[in-house]
Design a protein around this motif. Structure first.
Motif, PDB file in Angstrom:
ATOM      1  N   UNK A 220       6.296   0.711  -1.297  1.00 59.22           N
ATOM      2  CA  UNK A 220       5.230   0.984  -0.419  1.00 59.22           C
ATOM      3  C   UNK A 220       3.870   1.573  -1.212  1.00 59.22           C
ATOM      4  N   UNK A 221       4.457   2.349  -1.999  1.00 62.40           N
ATOM      5  CA  UNK A 221       3.237   2.977  -2.771  1.00 62.40           C
ATOM      6  C   UNK A 221       2.578   1.818  -3.881  1.00 62.40           C
ATOM      7  N   UNK A 222       3.603   1.178  -4.449  1.00 57.37           N
ATOM      8  CA  UNK A 222       3.122   0.252  -5.513  1.00 57.37           C
ATOM      9  C   UNK A 222       2.403  -1.125  -4.849  1.00 57.37           C
ATOM     10  N   UNK A 223       2.909  -1.322  -3.539  1.00 59.03           N
ATOM     11  CA  UNK A 223       1.815  -2.383  -2.911  1.00 59.03           C
ATOM     12  C   UNK A 223       0.488  -1.867  -2.488  1.00 59.03           C
ATOM     13  N   UNK A 224       0.645  -0.714  -1.833  1.00 61.33           N
ATOM     14  CA  UNK A 224      -0.712  -0.028  -1.427  1.00 61.33           C
ATOM     15  C   UNK A 224      -1.696   0.001  -2.708  1.00 61.33           C
ATOM     16  N   UNK A 225      -1.215   0.448  -3.989  1.00 62.30           N
ATOM     17  CA  UNK A 225      -1.971   0.367  -5.090  1.00 62.30           C
ATOM     18  C   UNK A 225      -2.450  -0.978  -5.479  1.00 62.30           C
ATOM     19  N   UNK A 226      -1.571  -2.126  -5.489  1.00 59.12           N
ATOM     20  CA  UNK A 226      -1.851  -3.331  -6.012  1.00 59.12           C
ATOM     21  C   UNK A 226      -2.800  -4.251  -4.995  1.00 59.12           C
TER      22      UNK A 226
ATOM     23  N   UNK B 188      -3.489   2.359   4.046  1.00 55.63           N
ATOM     24  CA  UNK B 188      -2.294   3.050   4.858  1.00 55.63           C
ATOM     25  C   UNK B 188      -1.018   1.948   4.807  1.00 55.63           C
ATOM     26  N   UNK B 189       0.134   2.442   4.997  1.00 51.23           N
ATOM     27  CA  UNK B 189       1.247   1.805   5.275  1.00 51.23           C
ATOM     28  C   UNK B 189       1.761   2.110   6.591  1.00 51.23           C
ATOM     29  N   UNK B 190       1.931   1.343   7.678  1.00 48.48           N
ATOM     30  CA  UNK B 190       2.545   1.682   8.810  1.00 48.48           C
ATOM     31  C   UNK B 190       4.066   1.509   8.853  1.00 48.48           C
ATOM     32  N   UNK B 191       5.011   2.648   9.258  1.00 47.33           N
ATOM     33  CA  UNK B 191       6.295   2.398   9.456  1.00 47.33           C
ATOM     34  C   UNK B 191       6.756   2.814  10.881  1.00 47.33           C
TER      35      UNK B 191
ATOM     36  N   UNK C 222       1.836  11.143   6.846  1.00 44.03           N
ATOM     37  CA  UNK C 222       2.244  11.714   5.707  1.00 44.03           C
ATOM     38  C   UNK C 222       1.592  11.030   4.568  1.00 44.03           C
ATOM     39  N   UNK C 223       0.687  11.460   3.811  1.00 44.01           N
ATOM     40  CA  UNK C 223      -0.046  10.784   2.841  1.00 44.01           C
ATOM     41  C   UNK C 223      -0.432   9.478   3.246  1.00 44.01           C
ATOM     42  N   UNK C 224      -0.081   8.487   2.313  1.00 45.38           N
ATOM     43  CA  UNK C 224      -0.393   6.733   3.090  1.00 45.38           C
ATOM     44  C   UNK C 224       0.302   6.371   4.195  1.00 45.38           C
ATOM     45  N   UNK C 225       1.319   7.099   4.571  1.00 40.35           N
ATOM     46  CA  UNK C 225       2.354   6.526   5.660  1.00 40.35           C
ATOM     47  C   UNK C 225       1.915   7.009   6.924  1.00 40.35           C
TER      48      UNK C 225
END
Length: 499
Positions: free
Chosen positions: A115-121, A126-129, A160-163
């Motif tokens: 998730x963190x890698x895709x958020x950067x690229x 944010x990434x929703x779970x 929580x951070x980007x999540x």
């Protein structure tokens, strides 16, 4: 017209400022009902949210063809909704073995790294779970069974951070009803039904029992408790961070030190706190709470996570600060704590320091520690320990057991004498107990030596503790105080096997 579920999800997003207009948002979609419901709800709300949505799917390579079909199913949803699909995969089992993680921890770590890698690229904000109100309730119950402190009652955080977790106020059943009304299928993961895992037993046995026999609104009440605990935790974390910055010093070596006086009295006593026994004791209580938090904060700063640090470890640090002499030291999971005159020095454990503190024997890093939940009604608990490639089965039986239950290879404890938490972990320096039918306590290190256990295997040798007391070690006699006798009514059988 928005449904009640859509309105509640939108309120959760707005209340926690999860998504802003113009954001690029990833959605973690496994193919299961919760994540598919999250995808469909955010798709319906995207005009209102003003966000661009991406579908993220992580293949754990654990379930063969079924996992491949999950990936194809999620790719089909992306085509249908015309969202960009970003898949990835990794050998979770292999990474678990290489890094000494348990399988669930490895899956979570690698998934969130993805998730963190895709958020950067992809420049995602944010990434929703898809954690739900039920997940929140299960998490709190798991924390309570493990013996949590107040911080554990905060459970899962909405942000929580980007999540972000937009479904945290939605129940699992209503999400399935929502999908059924849309005629939207989803994928089922059969491994979620495996009740040998603590989380699954909570989901399929404990939580239904609480709702059906005690309180139908158990999930709602536990969610409300988590919310209140989070408010308290936010306050304490802010105070903890401020005191850490003011009192702790970073050494050139990278270690962290602080004076024992500052650790034990991190805040000035309130006015009048020194007069009267009750008032003085009341004034010291918040200081002790903050002292314990400072220990955890230093551990977090060094290790990057509070995982593996238990309340017993924190008490060991306080004992070092108040009772020990200069030069004394203890080892926490991966952290060495040493008393130097009027200061405590916390440092990451180097191989040489570990060898010195353990009399020449080096411990593996990371070590392992698994909490076990059992009751008389439990058929069994199975714990996989990838760190040593072993699987342990613990089974509660009526006593006296039939002869087939006590065959060679099974050790038996008196279940009613055990206290919680039960922890399966590796050997640690100083481990000792009184073996069955022996008159004196013996060090486990000596027993392993006499049993001709290879030197390299001893540091990772599995043991079971009950409320911190050693009760069993693989291949050794059980602890005398926990051996079955004529009064035993329930036994706990322990067996182990290779993967």
């Amino acid at each position: 017209m928005k449904s009640m579920l859509q309105t509640r999800v939108l309120n959760t997003i707005e209340r926690h400022s999860m998504i802003r207009s113009g954001d690029r948002i990833g959605i973690g979609v496994s193919g299961g009902a919760d994540s598919v419901a999250l995808l469909r709800l955010l798709a319906e709300l995207r005009a209102k949210l003003g966000a661009r949505l991406f579908i993220l799917h992580f293949h754990h390579q654990l379930r063969g063809v079924e996992a491949d079909e999950d990936e194809m199913f999620v790719a089909g949803l992306a085509r249908e909704l015309q969202f960009e699909f970003v898949p990835d995969r990794a050998d979770v089992a292999g990474e678990a073995r290489r890094n000494g993680w348990n399988l669930e921890d490895a899956a979570r770590r690698l998934r969130y790294q993805f998730f963190a890698s895709v958020a950067a690229s992809h420049r995602l904000r944010r990434v929703a779970v898809a954690h739900t109100a039920n997940d929140q309730a299960e998490t709190l119950l798991a924390h309570l069974l493990r013996g949590t402190g107040p911080a554990g009652l905060a459970g899962i955080y909405p942000v929580a951070g980007q999540i972000i977790r937009p479904l945290l106020d939605a129940g699992r059943d209503e999400l399935r009803d929502y999908l059924l009304n849309l005629n939207q299928p989803w994928r089922e993961d059969a491994t979620n039904q495996d009740t040998s895992r603590t989380r699954s037993r909570i989901r399929y046995k404990l939580l239904p029992l609480l709702r059906n026999e005690f309180e139908p609104a158990t999930v709602t009440h536990l969610g409300r408790l988590a919310g209140l605990a989070r408010e308290e935790e936010i306050f304490w974390r802010a105070l903890e961070d401020e005191r850490f910055a003011a009192l702790a010093s970073r050494e050139p070596s990278g270690a962290i030190s602080l004076s024992i006086a500052d650790l034990l009295s991190p805040l000035p006593l309130v006015a009048g706190g020194s007069r009267g026994g009750e008032r003085q004791q009341a004034s010291l209580m918040p200081l002790l709470a903050l002292t314990r938090r400072l220990v955890r904060r230093i551990f977090l700063q060094l290790r990057g996570s509070r995982q593996q640090l238990t309340a017993r470890h924190v008490e060991d640090v306080l004992h070092l600060a108040t009772k020990s002499q200069g030069g004394s030291r203890i080892e926490l999971p991966g952290v060495l704590v040493e008393r130097r005159f009027d200061r405590l020095l916390f440092s990451l454990v180097s191989p040489s320091a570990r060898a010195e503190i353990n009399g020449g024997e080096q411990l593996p890093d990371p070590q392992f520690e698994y909490a076990i939940a059992l009751s008389r009604s439990s058929e069994s608990a199975r714990i996989a320990v990838p760190e040593i490639q072993r699987r342990f089965t613990l089974k509660v039986v009526d006593w006296p057991s039939r002869s087939r239950e006590t065959r060679v290879g099974l050790d038996t404890l008196d279940f009613d004498r055990l206290r919680w938490p039960l922890i399966l972990r590796n050997w640690r320096p100083g481990d000792s107990y009184r073996p069955h039918r022996r008159h004196r306590v013996r060090k486990l290190k000596r027993m392993l030596l006499q049993a001709h256990v290879p030197r390299g295997d001893r540091p990772s040798w599995p043991v079971l503790t009950s409320a911190g007391e050693l009760v069993w070690a693989l291949g050794c006699p059980i602890a005398h105080e926990f051996a079955p006798n004529s009064g035993t009514r329930s036994g706990l059988l322990i067996a182990e096997e290779e993967f």
